[in-house]
Scaffold this motif. Structure first.
Motif, PDB file in Angstrom:
ATOM      1  N   PRO A 186       0.612  -1.401  -0.258  1.00  0.00           N
ATOM      2  CA  PRO A 186       0.347  -0.170  -0.167  1.00  0.00           C
ATOM      3  C   PRO A 186       0.677   1.516   0.350  1.00  0.00           C
ATOM      4  O   PRO A 186       2.385   1.462   0.505  1.00  0.00           O
ATOM      5  N   ALA A 187       0.376   2.441  -0.748  1.00  0.00           N
ATOM      6  CA  ALA A 187       0.798   3.943  -0.260  1.00  0.00           C
ATOM      7  C   ALA A 187       1.074   4.166   0.682  1.00  0.00           C
ATOM      8  O   ALA A 187      -0.188   3.866   1.787  1.00  0.00           O
ATOM      9  N   PHE A 188       1.987   4.659   1.778  1.00  0.00           N
ATOM     10  CA  PHE A 188       2.155   5.246   2.683  1.00  0.00           C
ATOM     11  C   PHE A 188       1.947   6.461   2.470  1.00  0.00           C
ATOM     12  O   PHE A 188       2.351   8.205   3.716  1.00  0.00           O
ATOM     13  N   GLY A 189       1.811   7.283   1.375  1.00  0.00           N
ATOM     14  CA  GLY A 189       2.058   8.824   1.436  1.00  0.00           C
ATOM     15  C   GLY A 189       0.723   9.639   2.069  1.00  0.00           C
ATOM     16  O   GLY A 189       1.179  10.409   2.116  1.00  0.00           O
ATOM     17  N   GLY A 190       0.049   8.977   2.027  1.00  0.00           N
ATOM     18  CA  GLY A 190      -0.866   9.923   3.232  1.00  0.00           C
ATOM     19  C   GLY A 190      -0.571   8.948   4.318  1.00  0.00           C
ATOM     20  O   GLY A 190      -1.611  10.561   5.446  1.00  0.00           O
ATOM     21  N   ALA A 191      -0.438   8.290   4.780  1.00  0.00           N
ATOM     22  CA  ALA A 191      -0.213   8.299   6.066  1.00  0.00           C
ATOM     23  C   ALA A 191       0.554   8.533   6.766  1.00  0.00           C
ATOM     24  O   ALA A 191       0.310   9.158   8.386  1.00  0.00           O
ATOM     25  N   LEU A 192       1.732   8.616   6.281  1.00  0.00           N
ATOM     26  CA  LEU A 192       3.134   9.420   6.845  1.00  0.00           C
ATOM     27  C   LEU A 192       3.286  11.025   6.512  1.00  0.00           C
ATOM     28  O   LEU A 192       3.415  10.293   5.472  1.00  0.00           O
ATOM     29  N   ASP A 193       4.192  11.813   7.016  1.00  0.00           N
ATOM     30  CA  ASP A 193       4.288  12.629   6.250  1.00  0.00           C
ATOM     31  C   ASP A 193       5.635  12.178   5.717  1.00  0.00           C
ATOM     32  O   ASP A 193       6.244  10.996   6.366  1.00  0.00           O
ATOM     33  N   SER A 194       6.882  13.088   4.824  1.00  0.00           N
ATOM     34  CA  SER A 194       7.584  12.565   4.646  1.00  0.00           C
ATOM     35  C   SER A 194       8.674  12.033   5.268  1.00  0.00           C
ATOM     36  O   SER A 194       9.635  11.350   5.361  1.00  0.00           O
ATOM     37  N   GLU A 195       8.803  13.153   6.081  1.00  0.00           N
ATOM     38  CA  GLU A 195      10.265  12.956   7.159  1.00  0.00           C
ATOM     39  C   GLU A 195       9.806  11.666   8.367  1.00  0.00           C
ATOM     40  O   GLU A 195      10.444  10.248   7.821  1.00  0.00           O
ATOM     41  N   GLN A 196       8.646  11.073   7.905  1.00  0.00           N
ATOM     42  CA  GLN A 196       8.530   9.977   8.831  1.00  0.00           C
ATOM     43  C   GLN A 196       8.690   8.436   7.631  1.00  0.00           C
ATOM     44  O   GLN A 196       8.924   7.121   8.174  1.00  0.00           O
ATOM     45  N   VAL A 197       8.447   9.030   6.572  1.00  0.00           N
ATOM     46  CA  VAL A 197       8.645   8.065   5.690  1.00  0.00           C
ATOM     47  C   VAL A 197      10.138   8.192   5.487  1.00  0.00           C
ATOM     48  O   VAL A 197      10.530   7.099   5.566  1.00  0.00           O
ATOM     49  N   ARG A 198      10.866   8.744   5.243  1.00  0.00           N
ATOM     50  CA  ARG A 198      12.520   9.113   5.523  1.00  0.00           C
ATOM     51  C   ARG A 198      12.979   7.923   7.298  1.00  0.00           C
ATOM     52  O   ARG A 198      13.621   6.992   6.874  1.00  0.00           O
ATOM     53  N   ASP A 199      12.227   8.288   8.034  1.00  0.00           N
ATOM     54  CA  ASP A 199      13.039   7.310   9.145  1.00  0.00           C
ATOM     55  C   ASP A 199      12.212   6.341   8.849  1.00  0.00           C
ATOM     56  O   ASP A 199      13.561   5.670   9.328  1.00  0.00           O
ATOM     57  N   VAL A 200      10.895   5.717   9.095  1.00  0.00           N
ATOM     58  CA  VAL A 200      10.766   3.872   8.447  1.00  0.00           C
ATOM     59  C   VAL A 200      11.820   3.559   7.033  1.00  0.00           C
ATOM     60  O   VAL A 200      12.026   2.632   7.530  1.00  0.00           O
ATOM     61  N   ALA A 201      12.611   4.583   6.092  1.00  0.00           N
ATOM     62  CA  ALA A 201      13.077   4.165   5.286  1.00  0.00           C
ATOM     63  C   ALA A 201      14.488   3.568   5.759  1.00  0.00           C
ATOM     64  O   ALA A 201      15.121   2.567   5.199  1.00  0.00           O
ATOM     65  N   ASN A 202      15.019   4.705   6.644  1.00  0.00           N
ATOM     66  CA  ASN A 202      16.436   4.213   6.903  1.00  0.00           C
ATOM     67  C   ASN A 202      15.974   3.377   8.157  1.00  0.00           C
ATOM     68  O   ASN A 202      17.210   2.043   7.607  1.00  0.00           O
TER      69      ASN A 202
END
Ligand code: HEC
Ligand code: HEC
Length: 303
Positions: A186-202
């Motif tokens: 699923p796309a998390f672009g709506g549920a997580l903001d871009s900083e959170q996405v970078r956090d989880v990507a790390n």
């Protein structure tokens, strides 16, 4: 049945064919075939100094040959397609002829397929002739996506390693080929903001030992636990029931750089493996599954 989109082209062909046949008949008729009553005379045309033309009729056998070809073409057009969508009394068609050839060819190889279909997939994988057949099927049907060497590319899994999205047991491979697979990240672009996405990507990168920002990893771990474990598992080892990849093994379907993982998380992914049941049928799938299983199990049964 007419294969034309509208009747104009049908009529166009009919008119052209009939007109050219009539024209041929006219040419033959308009040439003299009876002997002239009087003496044979010179036409008065002369070429190459001495070559002159008499008004002799065409030889009879020659004229008859023309008539025979014209009659033949009429019979042919009644029996076979050619006059637009008319005629074709024998019901012949190019697709029909092709289907018949395919059926004959399949009947020839059917005993081979039957023999392998009755064998266990792991046994089939050990049979060099079966593997050669499987390889040809693979090259024709699968190589467009998975590559001629089956090593895949971005978005198309490598089938020669031991890493499986859905599972590498023979029955699972058969199920994958038969029904196809739809990976749904699923796309998390709506549920997580871009900083959170970078956090989880790390955090995801840290799972396979790739360089990652330790503060982001800490924050990402919590986000992973709430958003991702349902599919990727508490340790990120994935879940073959839904095709959620193992994120800890260093094997990537889409890529491991931070921007790519960020893209995967933000926009989601939807890998689609088409179902091949109708296209190939059970027996070919059996052979292909053996071929695919053999690719990553060289040595354990398959040579
Ligand atoms: C249109 C492209 C396409 C074609 C054609 C195709 N595949 Fe796939 N295949 C994929 C994709 C994409 C996936 C991954 C699906 C996903 O991401 O969930 C896949 C997944 C698979 C898997 C599962 C791998 C795993 O790790 O569990 C197997 C096995 C497989 N394909 C075999 C085949 C075989 C054999 C053929 C030929 C009969 C074939 N594929 C034809 C695109 C294709
Ligand atoms: C609903 C189940 C589901 C959830 C929830 C989910 N994923 Fe996925 N994820 C998948 C599936 C299925 C795929 C494979 C997609 C494909 O085959 O096209 C995937 C693929 C990925 C990939 C690509 C791996 C590769 O090899 O390139 C990454 C990275 C990923 N997920 C991270 C995450 C993160 C981080 C979260 C939480 C924010 C998450 N996923 C949540 C099911 C899920």
């Amino acid at each position: 049945m007419s294969d034309f989109i509208n009747n104009f082209w049908n009529m166009y062909v009919v008119v052209l064919v009939v007109a050219s046949l009539l024209f041929c008949a006219f040419i033959v008729l308009s040439n003299r075939s009876a002997r002239p009553k009087g003496p044979v005379e010179l036409h008065g045309h002369q070429w190459d100094e001495t070559l002159a033309e008499w008004n002799n009729p065409l030889p009879r056998w020659w004229v008859w040959l023309f008539w025979i070809t014209i009659i033949f073409s009429v019979i042919y057009l009644v029996a076979y397609p050619g006059l637009g969508s008319l005629g074709n009394a024998l019901g012949w068609s190019a697709t029909g002829a092709y289907d018949k050839e395919v059926a004959t060819a399949e009947a020839k190889v059917a005993p081979l397929f039957d023999r392998y279909a009755a064998m266990d997939i792991k046994q089939v994988a050990a049979d060099p002739e079966a593997r050669a057949m499987g390889e040809r099927l693979f090259l024709n049907n699968c190589a467009v996506c998975h590559g001629t060497d089956a090593r895949g590319s971005r978005g198309f899994p490598n089938l020669t390693d031991k890493d499986w999205l859905y599972g590498g047991e023979p029955e699972t491979i058969v199920a994958t080929l038969t029904n196809g697979r739809n990976g749904a990240m699923p796309a998390f672009g709506g549920a997580l903001d871009s900083e959170q996405v970078r956090d989880v990507a790390n955090y995801v990168r840290s799972l396979s030992g790739l360089a990652a920002d330790s503060i982001r990893v800490q924050r990402g771990k919590t986000l992973f636990a709430t958003n991702c474990v349902a599919c990727h598992g508490p340790e990120g080892k994935g879940n073959q029931l839904m095709g959620a990849p193992n994120l800890t093994d260093g094997i990537w379907l889409y890529g491991s750089t931070e921007p790519i993982i960020v893209q995967t998380i933000t926009k989601g992914r939807a890998g689609h493996m088409p179902a091949h049941e109708e296209l190939l049928g059970e027996k070919k799938i059996h052979l292909l599954a053996a071929y695919v299983w053999g690719l990553s199990n060289k040595g354990d049964g398959a040579k």
